[in-house]
Motif scaffolding. Structure first.
Motif, PDB file in Angstrom:
ATOM      1  N   SER A  88      25.232  33.973  32.673  1.00  0.00           N
ATOM      2  CA  SER A  88      24.310  32.831  32.586  1.00  0.00           C
ATOM      3  C   SER A  88      24.259  32.233  31.182  1.00  0.00           C
ATOM      4  N   LEU A  89      24.671  33.010  30.181  1.00  0.00           N
ATOM      5  CA  LEU A  89      24.659  32.505  28.810  1.00  0.00           C
ATOM      6  C   LEU A  89      25.610  31.322  28.673  1.00  0.00           C
ATOM      7  N   SER A  90      26.790  31.459  29.250  1.00  0.00           N
ATOM      8  CA  SER A  90      27.752  30.352  29.182  1.00  0.00           C
ATOM      9  C   SER A  90      27.478  29.300  30.250  1.00  0.00           C
ATOM     10  N   GLU A  91      27.023  29.736  31.425  1.00  0.00           N
ATOM     11  CA  GLU A  91      26.772  28.786  32.517  1.00  0.00           C
ATOM     12  C   GLU A  91      25.690  27.776  32.147  1.00  0.00           C
ATOM     13  N   TYR A  92      24.628  28.270  31.473  1.00  0.00           N
ATOM     14  CA  TYR A  92      23.498  27.391  31.137  1.00  0.00           C
ATOM     15  C   TYR A  92      23.348  27.157  29.633  1.00  0.00           C
ATOM     16  N   ASP A  93      24.257  27.701  28.856  1.00  0.00           N
ATOM     17  CA  ASP A  93      24.203  27.576  27.399  1.00  0.00           C
ATOM     18  C   ASP A  93      22.911  28.183  26.837  1.00  0.00           C
ATOM     19  N   PHE A  94      22.597  29.401  27.290  1.00  0.00           N
ATOM     20  CA  PHE A  94      21.407  30.110  26.826  1.00  0.00           C
ATOM     21  C   PHE A  94      21.702  30.892  25.553  1.00  0.00           C
ATOM     22  N   ALA A  95      20.660  31.136  24.783  1.00  0.00           N
ATOM     23  CA  ALA A  95      20.728  32.080  23.667  1.00  0.00           C
ATOM     24  C   ALA A  95      20.224  33.438  24.149  1.00  0.00           C
ATOM     25  N   LEU A  96      20.253  34.408  23.237  1.00  0.00           N
ATOM     26  CA  LEU A  96      19.902  35.777  23.608  1.00  0.00           C
ATOM     27  C   LEU A  96      19.145  36.450  22.469  1.00  0.00           C
ATOM     28  N   LEU A  97      18.040  37.103  22.825  1.00  0.00           N
ATOM     29  CA  LEU A  97      17.290  37.919  21.872  1.00  0.00           C
ATOM     30  C   LEU A  97      16.964  39.229  22.562  1.00  0.00           C
ATOM     31  N   THR A  98      17.459  40.329  22.017  1.00  0.00           N
ATOM     32  CA  THR A  98      17.202  41.630  22.620  1.00  0.00           C
ATOM     33  C   THR A  98      16.727  42.610  21.558  1.00  0.00           C
ATOM     34  N   GLU A  99      16.012  43.635  22.021  1.00  0.00           N
ATOM     35  CA  GLU A  99      15.470  44.590  21.058  1.00  0.00           C
ATOM     36  C   GLU A  99      16.558  45.375  20.344  1.00  0.00           C
ATOM     37  N   GLU A 100      17.622  45.713  21.068  1.00  0.00           N
ATOM     38  CA  GLU A 100      18.611  46.619  20.498  1.00  0.00           C
ATOM     39  C   GLU A 100      19.828  45.919  19.899  1.00  0.00           C
ATOM     40  N   SER A 101      19.732  44.611  19.666  1.00  0.00           N
ATOM     41  CA  SER A 101      20.818  43.868  19.022  1.00  0.00           C
ATOM     42  C   SER A 101      20.242  43.008  17.906  1.00  0.00           C
ATOM     43  N   GLU A 102      21.080  42.668  16.956  1.00  0.00           N
ATOM     44  CA  GLU A 102      20.630  41.837  15.845  1.00  0.00           C
ATOM     45  C   GLU A 102      20.325  40.422  16.320  1.00  0.00           C
ATOM     46  N   ASP A 103      19.273  39.839  15.798  1.00  0.00           N
ATOM     47  CA  ASP A 103      18.892  38.468  16.116  1.00  0.00           C
ATOM     48  C   ASP A 103      19.890  37.517  15.453  1.00  0.00           C
ATOM     49  N   ASP A 104      20.652  36.788  16.261  1.00  0.00           N
ATOM     50  CA  ASP A 104      21.651  35.879  15.688  1.00  0.00           C
ATOM     51  C   ASP A 104      21.075  34.477  15.439  1.00  0.00           C
ATOM     52  N   LEU A 105      19.788  34.290  15.705  1.00  0.00           N
ATOM     53  CA  LEU A 105      19.048  33.057  15.442  1.00  0.00           C
ATOM     54  C   LEU A 105      19.470  31.886  16.332  1.00  0.00           C
ATOM     55  N   SER A 106      20.297  32.142  17.331  1.00  0.00           N
ATOM     56  CA  SER A 106      20.715  31.067  18.234  1.00  0.00           C
ATOM     57  C   SER A 106      19.557  30.571  19.091  1.00  0.00           C
ATOM     58  N   ARG A 107      18.462  31.346  19.150  1.00  0.00           N
ATOM     59  CA  ARG A 107      17.278  30.933  19.919  1.00  0.00           C
ATOM     60  C   ARG A 107      16.646  29.661  19.352  1.00  0.00           C
TER      61      ARG A 107
END
Length: 288
Positions: free
Chosen positions: A66-85
């Motif tokens: 869904s990230l590519s299908e809808y061009d979503f960003a991602l924020l998760t607890e166990e990964s570094e915040d890439d600021l794409s949000r």
């Protein structure tokens, strides 16, 4: 950008949450290696296990397309915040195992939490799965709440005010004063008193209140980093809004669910209440 099918994505997130719950349950009676990570000022915020990471991988395996299908960003607890949000219209906000501390202690109170949040910080989807009780909560903005696949409405039935709190409240200097004020309020509206309990992680604490209305869950604002993170509140914020409860910061403003300078929520605290009068009372208590 492709038109977002929020209801379809809610079902997808529900499936991902249950799959993660299956992974978590498979470890629930095993010895799990506890590690520590950079986090807030509490022990609970610094605990992480291999189960957190495996649960996250399972969720991402379902949601990544869904990230590519809808061009979503991602924020998760166990990964570094890439600021794409801050660049995309929406971002998935994931806590693969909220309540890691009770999980490591073989106690209930942990859950999987998945939200879809708009760039302006408004929650669009909220999904919570309690693997201990096998309860799946789902909310889509404008479409209400489902509990285990069925439409659900909050119905206050209790004769006491339920207050769920986290471990830090036990040592808070205003603890007794807060409890006294809640007791006074409860009796003023015809309730028999207050039932205060430390039920688990922030997510389950909030869901417990929804199921046992009238009730509340809140976090003090504080200067130290901590107080939970965006992923601890995003899904339950959507659940409360769709259940016609109230969720806000301690000043009555919407939660800052896309905070630009941090993922922590300590700066403005959090208030969850099953009705607006109770929310107003809590906001007053927390600001005096």
């Amino acid at each position: 950008m492709k038109v977002v099918d929020f209801e379809k994505l809610t079902e997808l997130a529900g499936h991902a949450a249950k799959e993660a719950g299956r992974i978590i349950n498979s470890y629930s009676q095993k010895e799990v290696q506890v590690e520590h990570k950079d986090g807030g000022h509490t022990y609970a915020s610094q605990v992480v296990t291999e189960v957190d990471r495996k649960a996250q991988d399972t969720i991402l395996g379902t949601l990544n397309p869904s990230l590519s299908e809808y061009d979503f960003a991602l924020l998760t607890e166990e990964s570094e915040d890439d600021l794409s949000r801050f660049e995309k219209e929406y971002f998935w906000c994931i806590d693969p195992l909220d309540g890691t501390l009770p999980f490591t202690r073989k106690e209930p109170g942990y859950s999987v939490s998945i939200a879809l949040v708009a760039r302006d910080g408004s929650p669009q989807i909220g999904v919570v799965y309690d693997p201990v009780c096998d309860i799946l909560w789902q909310a889509t903005k404008g479409f209400g709440v489902k509990r285990n696949g069925r439409a659900w409405k909050m119905e206050p039935r209790g004769e006491e005010l339920v207050f769920t709190y986290d471990r830090s409240f036990e040592d808070h200097p205003d603890r007794l004063q807060v409890l006294k004020k809640l007791e006074k309020y409860a009796r003023s509206v015809g309730l028999q008193g207050v039932v205060a309990t430390q039920y688990g992680g922030a997510v389950i604490n909030a869901c417990h209140v929804l199921e046992h209305a009238p009730g509340c869950h809140f976090k003090f604002a504080k200067t130290e980093e901590g107080g939970g993170s965006i992923w601890d509140y995003a899904a339950t914020a959507c659940l409360f809004e769709e259940a016609k409860g109230v969720v806000s910061d301690v000043h009555g403003e919407p939660l800052d669910l896309n905070r630009p300078d941090s993922t922590f929520m300590n700066h403005r605290g959090a208030v969850y209440a099953t009705d607006r009068f109770l929310a107003a009372e809590i906001q007053q208590i927390l600001n005096h």
